[in-house]
Design a protein around this motif. Structure first.
Motif, short mmCIF file in Angstrom:
data_model
loop_
_atom_site.label_atom_id
_atom_site.label_comp_id
_atom_site.label_asym_id
_atom_site.label_seq_id
_atom_site.Cartn_x
_atom_site.Cartn_y
_atom_site.Cartn_z
N ILE A 82 33.48 49.27 36.91
CA ILE A 82 34.16 48.51 37.96
C ILE A 82 35.46 49.24 38.26
O ILE A 82 36.29 49.42 37.36
N VAL A 83 35.62 49.69 39.51
CA VAL A 83 36.83 50.43 39.88
C VAL A 83 37.76 49.59 40.75
O VAL A 83 38.78 50.07 41.22
N GLY A 84 37.40 48.33 40.96
CA GLY A 84 38.26 47.45 41.73
C GLY A 84 37.51 46.27 42.29
O GLY A 84 36.39 45.96 41.89
N ASN A 85 38.19 45.63 43.24
CA ASN A 85 37.59 44.47 43.91
C ASN A 85 37.89 44.53 45.39
O ASN A 85 38.72 45.32 45.84
N TYR A 86 37.20 43.68 46.12
CA TYR A 86 37.51 43.50 47.53
C TYR A 86 37.61 42.02 47.80
O TYR A 86 37.06 41.20 47.07
N HIS A 87 38.37 41.68 48.81
CA HIS A 87 38.43 40.29 49.27
C HIS A 87 38.99 40.27 50.69
O HIS A 87 39.46 41.27 51.20
N SER A 88 38.87 39.11 51.30
CA SER A 88 39.37 38.97 52.67
C SER A 88 40.61 38.09 52.69
O SER A 88 40.84 37.29 51.78
N HIS A 89 41.40 38.29 53.72
CA HIS A 89 42.51 37.39 54.03
C HIS A 89 42.20 36.77 55.38
O HIS A 89 41.92 37.49 56.34
N THR A 90 42.22 35.47 55.43
CA THR A 90 41.91 34.77 56.67
C THR A 90 43.20 34.43 57.40
O THR A 90 44.10 33.81 56.83
N ASP A 91 43.30 34.90 58.62
CA ASP A 91 44.48 34.69 59.45
C ASP A 91 45.76 35.21 58.80
O ASP A 91 46.82 34.61 58.91
N ALA A 92 45.62 36.32 58.09
CA ALA A 92 46.76 37.01 57.47
C ALA A 92 46.44 38.50 57.42
O ALA A 92 45.28 38.89 57.52
N GLY A 93 47.46 39.32 57.26
CA GLY A 93 47.27 40.76 57.25
C GLY A 93 46.56 41.27 56.01
O GLY A 93 46.37 40.54 55.03
N ALA A 94 46.17 42.53 56.04
CA ALA A 94 45.45 43.16 54.92
C ALA A 94 46.44 43.74 53.91
O ALA A 94 46.35 44.90 53.50
N TYR A 95 47.41 42.92 53.53
CA TYR A 95 48.44 43.32 52.58
C TYR A 95 48.33 42.42 51.36
O TYR A 95 48.05 41.24 51.50
N PRO A 96 48.56 42.95 50.16
CA PRO A 96 48.42 42.13 48.95
C PRO A 96 49.42 40.98 48.91
O PRO A 96 50.60 41.16 49.22
N SER A 97 48.92 39.82 48.54
CA SER A 97 49.79 38.67 48.32
C SER A 97 50.42 38.82 46.93
O SER A 97 50.05 39.71 46.16
N GLY A 98 51.33 37.93 46.61
CA GLY A 98 51.92 37.93 45.28
C GLY A 98 50.87 37.76 44.20
O GLY A 98 50.90 38.43 43.16
N ASP A 99 49.90 36.86 44.43
CA ASP A 99 48.81 36.67 43.47
C ASP A 99 47.95 37.92 43.36
O ASP A 99 47.52 38.29 42.27
N ASP A 100 47.68 38.58 44.49
CA ASP A 100 46.89 39.81 44.47
C ASP A 100 47.58 40.85 43.58
O ASP A 100 46.94 41.46 42.72
N GLU A 101 48.85 41.03 43.77
CA GLU A 101 49.61 42.01 43.00
C GLU A 101 49.61 41.66 41.52
O GLU A 101 49.47 42.52 40.66
N LYS A 102 49.76 40.39 41.24
CA LYS A 102 49.84 39.90 39.86
C LYS A 102 48.53 40.15 39.11
O LYS A 102 48.54 40.46 37.92
N HIS A 103 47.40 40.02 39.80
CA HIS A 103 46.11 40.10 39.14
C HIS A 103 45.42 41.47 39.26
O HIS A 103 44.38 41.69 38.65
N CYS A 104 45.98 42.38 40.02
CA CYS A 104 45.37 43.70 40.18
C CYS A 104 45.61 44.52 38.92
O CYS A 104 46.74 44.63 38.44
#
Length: 142
Positions: A82-104
């Motif tokens: 596993i080299v990573g994950n993908y997910h979508s942001h609905t009605d938001a940009g393709a930039y990591p959220s605080g939670d995204d950064e925390k869990h990456c």
């Protein structure tokens, strides 16, 4: 990140299919580094997963540990990981959220698909370096 157009298309279809909730999945491939030390993960397979978040799935995602474990076992059987994950942001940009950064996890890729009103707006990939700095990865098509 190195990935095929067909894999990107599969991810985008998954994002549109579950909209307005966030989609999520795993990126299976080979981890690597460029000569300058930057992450260069190559994705050979995309595994769509169920968003099992116990909360608002329009603003977050979670992949079950059992699904991650099964994917890791199958990937290792064929010499991948596993080299990573993908997910979508609905009605938001393709930039990591605080939670995204925390869990990456360190040196893994995080591909984000942005949808506005169900329409794909942008696709970006991110990774986390040794000092927990999040930076955008170049997406190269193979």
């Amino acid at each position: 990140m190195r990935i095929s157009l067909s894999k990107i298309k599969k991810i985008k279809e998954h994002a549109k299919q579950v909209f307005p909730e966030e989609c999520c999945g795993l990126l299976i491939g080979k981890a690597g580094f460029e000569p300058n030390g930057k992450v260069e993960n190559t994705v050979y397979a995309v595994l769509p997963c169920e968003n099992v978040l116990d909360g608002d799935k329009k603003t977050g995602f979670e992949i079950s540990l059992s699904e991650v474990w099964k994917a890791e076992v199958k990937a290792r059987e064929v010499g991948l990981e596993i080299v990573g994950n993908y997910h979508s942001h609905t009605d938001a940009g393709a930039y990591p959220s605080g939670d995204d950064e925390k869990h990456c996890k360190l040196y893994t890729s995080m591909l984000i698909i942005s949808l506005g009103q169900g329409i794909i707006e942008e696709t970006k990939s991110w990774t986390v370096g040794i000092n927990k700095t999040v930076f955008e990865e170049t997406i190269t098509f193979i």
